[in-house]
Design a protein around this motif. Structure first.
Motif, short mmCIF file in Angstrom:
data_model
loop_
_atom_site.label_atom_id
_atom_site.label_comp_id
_atom_site.label_asym_id
_atom_site.label_seq_id
_atom_site.Cartn_x
_atom_site.Cartn_y
_atom_site.Cartn_z
N GLU A 86 0.83 -1.21 0.00
CA GLU A 86 0.00 0.00 0.00
C GLU A 86 0.86 1.25 0.00
OE1 GLU A 86 -3.87 1.78 2.47
OE2 GLU A 86 -2.86 -0.06 3.13
N TRP A 87 1.92 1.24 0.82
CA TRP A 87 2.87 2.36 0.85
C TRP A 87 3.47 2.58 -0.54
CZ3 TRP A 87 4.62 5.78 4.63
CH2 TRP A 87 5.80 6.48 4.33
N ASN A 94 2.31 1.72 -3.47
CA ASN A 94 1.33 2.18 -4.45
C ASN A 94 1.15 3.70 -4.38
OD1 ASN A 94 0.82 -0.37 -5.48
ND2 ASN A 94 -0.91 -0.75 -4.11
N TYR A 95 1.09 4.25 -3.18
CA TYR A 95 0.91 5.69 -3.05
C TYR A 95 2.17 6.45 -3.47
CZ TYR A 95 -3.56 5.14 -0.65
OH TYR A 95 -4.86 4.84 -0.34
N TRP A 96 3.33 5.96 -3.04
CA TRP A 96 4.56 6.68 -3.35
C TRP A 96 4.97 6.54 -4.82
CZ3 TRP A 96 7.51 10.44 -1.56
CH2 TRP A 96 7.28 10.88 -0.25
N ARG A 153 3.05 7.02 -7.21
CA ARG A 153 2.42 8.18 -7.84
C ARG A 153 3.00 9.49 -7.30
NH1 ARG A 153 -2.11 4.87 -6.65
NH2 ARG A 153 -2.74 6.21 -4.92
N ALA A 154 3.43 9.47 -6.04
CA ALA A 154 3.84 10.72 -5.39
C ALA A 154 5.25 11.17 -5.75
CB ALA A 154 3.74 10.57 -3.87
N TRP A 182 -0.69 15.75 -3.65
CA TRP A 182 0.27 15.52 -2.55
C TRP A 182 -0.44 15.35 -1.21
CZ3 TRP A 182 4.82 13.75 -1.63
CH2 TRP A 182 5.44 13.99 -0.40
N GLU A 240 -3.26 14.07 -0.65
CA GLU A 240 -3.87 12.74 -0.58
C GLU A 240 -2.83 11.69 -0.18
OE1 GLU A 240 -5.82 11.78 -4.17
OE2 GLU A 240 -7.22 13.46 -4.10
N VAL A 241 -1.62 11.82 -0.71
CA VAL A 241 -0.55 10.88 -0.35
C VAL A 241 -0.29 10.94 1.14
CG1 VAL A 241 1.89 10.34 -0.65
CG2 VAL A 241 0.51 10.99 -2.63
N TYR A 263 -3.26 9.41 3.24
CA TYR A 263 -3.44 7.96 3.22
C TYR A 263 -2.21 7.18 3.70
CZ TYR A 263 -7.86 8.53 0.75
OH TYR A 263 -9.14 8.87 0.43
N THR A 264 -1.04 7.79 3.72
CA THR A 264 0.15 7.05 4.15
C THR A 264 0.45 7.24 5.63
OG1 THR A 264 1.60 8.86 3.40
CG2 THR A 264 1.23 7.01 1.89
#
Length: 286
Positions: free
Chosen positions: A201-202, A204-206, A208-209, A258, A260-261, A264-265
């Motif tokens: 999950e971490w 997946n977010y990063w 994109r970030a 940003w 959102e990242v 959610y993280t």
């Protein structure tokens, strides 16, 4: 009412003595069994609501997060040095570590070496890369055992240390590969202890970030642990100075997505800390 109950009891006893049974008795048992089976099914269905389904995987999480075409392994070392010995420790490292880095006999590279400026004081941090993964690491360790200069270095270094620890790391596929940099720069090592089971999950977010944090070439490298403290993530950043760091981090909040990242993280993190580090003279990253 009491008389009726007694009559039914006497009737049952008489049937038991005669060995005969009512014709409808099996039907009563069947209904009871059917009712019990129905209840078992209902209980099983109810319990299933609270059982987490696990999707079968045919690959380790680490293989989903790394650059599959490469097999780089990293080792990060944290050495806590006696305060009165820090200058002598740095000089000792300058005399030995660059020679190992430059010698093609050893399949490893010194990515960077730093002293902590803010964070844990009197601490040295070294980051090594082994091209070829675990076999390369094993080869280097075996060869260094035969290196008398390195053996003497370790013996002398041991006199200067209070404690030391290390981790073996893999690099995230979506981060930059660390390369030498011209200075002067300061470096920030941000370390995150994640909740077990949240690494994908971490990532997946990063994935994109990270594109939102490339404008000033501040992103140096991103890693996650394989041996040592598990579910540990390290992000390495470079800035010209502390004010540049502040300006760059504030500018990220103006980038769409940003917030959102961060939102959610943050719940994935159990603990985090930050070190501001200064490169030593021996560091390929300045």
């Amino acid at each position: 009412m009491a008389t009726g109950v007694l009559q039914r009891v006497r009737g049952g006893l008489a049937l038991a003595k005669s060995g005969t049974h009512p014709a409808r008795q099996p039907l009563v048992w069947d209904r009871g069994f059917a009712t019990s089976s129905s209840r078992n099914r209902e209980d099983s269905w109810f319990k299933s609501l609270f059982v987490r389904k696990v999707d079968p995987r045919k690959d380790a999480h680490a293989n989903l997060l790394t650059k599959n075409e490469e097999s780089n392994l990293y080792k990060i070392q944290f050495h806590n040095v006696k305060p009165e010995c820090l200058d002598a420790y740095n000089k000792l490292c300058e005399d030995v570590l660059p020679s190992i880095h430059a010698d093609k006999y050893y399949p490893c590279e010194l990515v960077g070496t730093w002293n902590t400026w803010y964070g844990e004081q009197d601490q040295a941090v070294h980051l090594w890369r082994y091209r070829g993964g675990y076999p390369a690491l094993t080869e280097v360790m075996n060869k260094l055992r035969q290196n008398k200069e390195f053996t003497a270095y370790r013996k002398e270094r041991g006199k200067m240390l209070l404690s030391r620890r290390n981790q073996l790391l893999l690099e995230f596929s979506f981060w930059n590969e660390p390369v030498p940099r011209e200075g002067p720069n300061i470096y920030e090592l941000r370390s995150y202890q994640l909740r077990p089971g949240t690494m994908i999950e971490w990532g997946n977010y990063w994935a994109r970030a990270i594109g939102l944090r490339q404008h000033n070439r501040e992103a140096v490298g991103g890693f996650f642990s394989q041996i040592g403290n598990l579910y540990m993530v390290h992000h390495l950043w470079a800035y010209k100075d502390l004010q540049s760091r502040e300006d760059t981090r504030n500018a990220a909040w103006q980038e769409e997505g940003w917030h959102e990242v961060v939102y959610y993280t943050v719940p994935l993190i159990q603990h985090m800390d930050s070190r501001i580090m200064i490169p030593t003279k021996a560091s390929p990253m300045q």
